[in-house]
Design a protein around this motif. Sequence first.
Motif, PDB file in Angstrom:
ATOM      1  N   LEU A  62      -9.421  -1.763  -2.435  1.00  0.00           N
ATOM      2  CA  LEU A  62      -8.136  -1.170  -2.789  1.00  0.00           C
ATOM      3  C   LEU A  62      -6.976  -2.045  -2.328  1.00  0.00           C
ATOM      4  O   LEU A  62      -6.039  -2.290  -3.085  1.00  0.00           O
ATOM      5  CB  LEU A  62      -8.008   0.220  -2.173  1.00  0.00           C
ATOM      6  CG  LEU A  62      -6.717   0.973  -2.485  1.00  0.00           C
ATOM      7  CD1 LEU A  62      -6.634   1.269  -3.977  1.00  0.00           C
ATOM      8  CD2 LEU A  62      -6.655   2.251  -1.692  1.00  0.00           C
ATOM      9  N   SER A  79     -11.857   0.361   1.089  1.00  0.00           N
ATOM     10  CA  SER A  79     -10.492   0.011   1.519  1.00  0.00           C
ATOM     11  C   SER A  79     -10.180  -1.440   1.198  1.00  0.00           C
ATOM     12  O   SER A  79      -9.056  -1.767   0.805  1.00  0.00           O
ATOM     13  CB  SER A  79     -10.306   0.286   3.006  1.00  0.00           C
ATOM     14  OG  SER A  79     -11.048  -0.633   3.786  1.00  0.00           O
ATOM     15  N   GLY A 133      -8.249   4.193  -6.399  1.00  0.00           N
ATOM     16  CA  GLY A 133      -7.716   4.986  -5.307  1.00  0.00           C
ATOM     17  C   GLY A 133      -8.689   5.968  -4.693  1.00  0.00           C
ATOM     18  O   GLY A 133      -9.917   5.800  -4.741  1.00  0.00           O
ATOM     19  N   VAL A 134      -8.124   7.024  -4.147  1.00  0.00           N
ATOM     20  CA  VAL A 134      -8.857   8.016  -3.371  1.00  0.00           C
ATOM     21  C   VAL A 134      -9.960   8.676  -4.183  1.00  0.00           C
ATOM     22  O   VAL A 134     -11.056   8.937  -3.667  1.00  0.00           O
ATOM     23  CB  VAL A 134      -7.866   9.077  -2.827  1.00  0.00           C
ATOM     24  CG1 VAL A 134      -8.597  10.196  -2.135  1.00  0.00           C
ATOM     25  CG2 VAL A 134      -6.870   8.434  -1.894  1.00  0.00           C
ATOM     26  N   VAL A 184      -2.916   4.827   5.559  1.00  0.00           N
ATOM     27  CA  VAL A 184      -3.337   5.930   4.679  1.00  0.00           C
ATOM     28  C   VAL A 184      -3.034   7.270   5.337  1.00  0.00           C
ATOM     29  O   VAL A 184      -2.642   8.227   4.661  1.00  0.00           O
ATOM     30  CB  VAL A 184      -4.829   5.797   4.315  1.00  0.00           C
ATOM     31  CG1 VAL A 184      -5.353   7.046   3.662  1.00  0.00           C
ATOM     32  CG2 VAL A 184      -5.031   4.609   3.399  1.00  0.00           C
ATOM     33  N   LEU A 202      -2.766   4.468  -3.953  1.00  0.00           N
ATOM     34  CA  LEU A 202      -3.813   5.413  -3.544  1.00  0.00           C
ATOM     35  C   LEU A 202      -4.204   6.363  -4.671  1.00  0.00           C
ATOM     36  O   LEU A 202      -5.320   6.874  -4.704  1.00  0.00           O
ATOM     37  CB  LEU A 202      -3.356   6.223  -2.325  1.00  0.00           C
ATOM     38  CG  LEU A 202      -3.363   5.474  -0.999  1.00  0.00           C
ATOM     39  CD1 LEU A 202      -2.744   6.331   0.093  1.00  0.00           C
ATOM     40  CD2 LEU A 202      -4.761   5.052  -0.621  1.00  0.00           C
ATOM     41  N   LYS A 203      -3.281   6.612  -5.597  1.00  0.00           N
ATOM     42  CA  LYS A 203      -3.580   7.478  -6.738  1.00  0.00           C
ATOM     43  C   LYS A 203      -4.090   6.674  -7.929  1.00  0.00           C
ATOM     44  O   LYS A 203      -4.492   7.248  -8.928  1.00  0.00           O
ATOM     45  CB  LYS A 203      -2.319   8.245  -7.163  1.00  0.00           C
ATOM     46  CG  LYS A 203      -1.817   9.199  -6.108  1.00  0.00           C
ATOM     47  CD  LYS A 203      -0.678  10.065  -6.579  1.00  0.00           C
ATOM     48  CE  LYS A 203       0.538   9.298  -6.944  1.00  0.00           C
ATOM     49  NZ  LYS A 203       1.697  10.140  -7.274  1.00  0.00           N
ATOM     50  N   THR A 205       1.655   5.320  -2.179  1.00  0.00           N
ATOM     51  CA  THR A 205       0.957   6.454  -2.781  1.00  0.00           C
ATOM     52  C   THR A 205       0.511   6.152  -4.211  1.00  0.00           C
ATOM     53  O   THR A 205      -0.525   6.660  -4.652  1.00  0.00           O
ATOM     54  CB  THR A 205       1.838   7.716  -2.765  1.00  0.00           C
ATOM     55  OG1 THR A 205       3.071   7.440  -3.420  1.00  0.00           O
ATOM     56  CG2 THR A 205       2.099   8.166  -1.344  1.00  0.00           C
ATOM     57  N   LEU A 236       0.864  -1.172   0.000  1.00  0.00           N
ATOM     58  CA  LEU A 236       0.000   0.000   0.000  1.00  0.00           C
ATOM     59  C   LEU A 236       0.900   1.220   0.000  1.00  0.00           C
ATOM     60  O   LEU A 236       1.596   1.497   0.973  1.00  0.00           O
ATOM     61  CB  LEU A 236      -0.918   0.003   1.232  1.00  0.00           C
ATOM     62  CG  LEU A 236      -1.887   1.167   1.328  1.00  0.00           C
ATOM     63  CD1 LEU A 236      -2.814   1.197   0.117  1.00  0.00           C
ATOM     64  CD2 LEU A 236      -2.699   1.071   2.599  1.00  0.00           C
ATOM     65  N   MET A 271       1.299  12.651  -2.630  1.00  0.00           N
ATOM     66  CA  MET A 271      -0.104  12.396  -2.331  1.00  0.00           C
ATOM     67  C   MET A 271      -0.852  13.705  -2.086  1.00  0.00           C
ATOM     68  O   MET A 271      -1.987  13.882  -2.561  1.00  0.00           O
ATOM     69  CB  MET A 271      -0.210  11.486  -1.108  1.00  0.00           C
ATOM     70  CG  MET A 271      -1.571  10.917  -0.885  1.00  0.00           C
ATOM     71  SD  MET A 271      -1.979   9.806  -2.239  1.00  0.00           S
ATOM     72  CE  MET A 271      -3.734   9.907  -2.196  1.00  0.00           C
TER      73      MET A 271
END
Length: 191
Positions: free
Chosen positions: A114, A111, A77-78, A127, A72-73, A69, A67, A136
């Motif tokens: 992901l 989550s 992701g986010v 996170v 998360l991108k 960045t 996990l 991030m």
Amino acid sequence: MSNSITHSDSDNNDDIIDNYENEKSGDENEDENVDWIKSEEDDEEARKKSPDPTTKKHIVRNPIPKLNTERLKGPKGVHTIEKYFEDFKFHGKGYERHDLNRIMKRLEHWSHRLFPKLQFDDFLAKVETLGHKKDMQTFIKKYRNDMITADDDVITEQAVDAEDEIDIQMDEFDQLIAEQLEKQQLAKNKV
């Protein structure tokens, strides 16, 4: 009698001197042994310091997904959290606890999609630490200002897909959920 005492004393002295000389010669042998042991230790240290050119590097064939960045991108992701709450409606006053539980369940589902290897609490802690990283923070600012382009998503999608194959399994799961939602919508429309 005094002669015999002195004679035995002198014999004892000779024995003591012989023992001392023997011990001294034994110490010299020990010094040689110690020098030999030290030279072996020095050889081992030299071998540790200079790597043998015949040894090969350990290559990881199946890297463990992490996990980070980039994930998360990435495509799940986010920026996909907003999609999870498109049809979310609050029940209103008196149902705050129920609404909060529904919000947390949706976040937990996101989550798990992901990064399924972490528990939700561990995921949130990770996170939170990743959110302090500069790349991030830049991504979040771009997302909030609608500056994210399709090219950015494609690049990160390729990087994440190359990392692991878990996403493929999750896509099949997504298809099943989509089919179930369609069936529910058709059932509501018929009624």
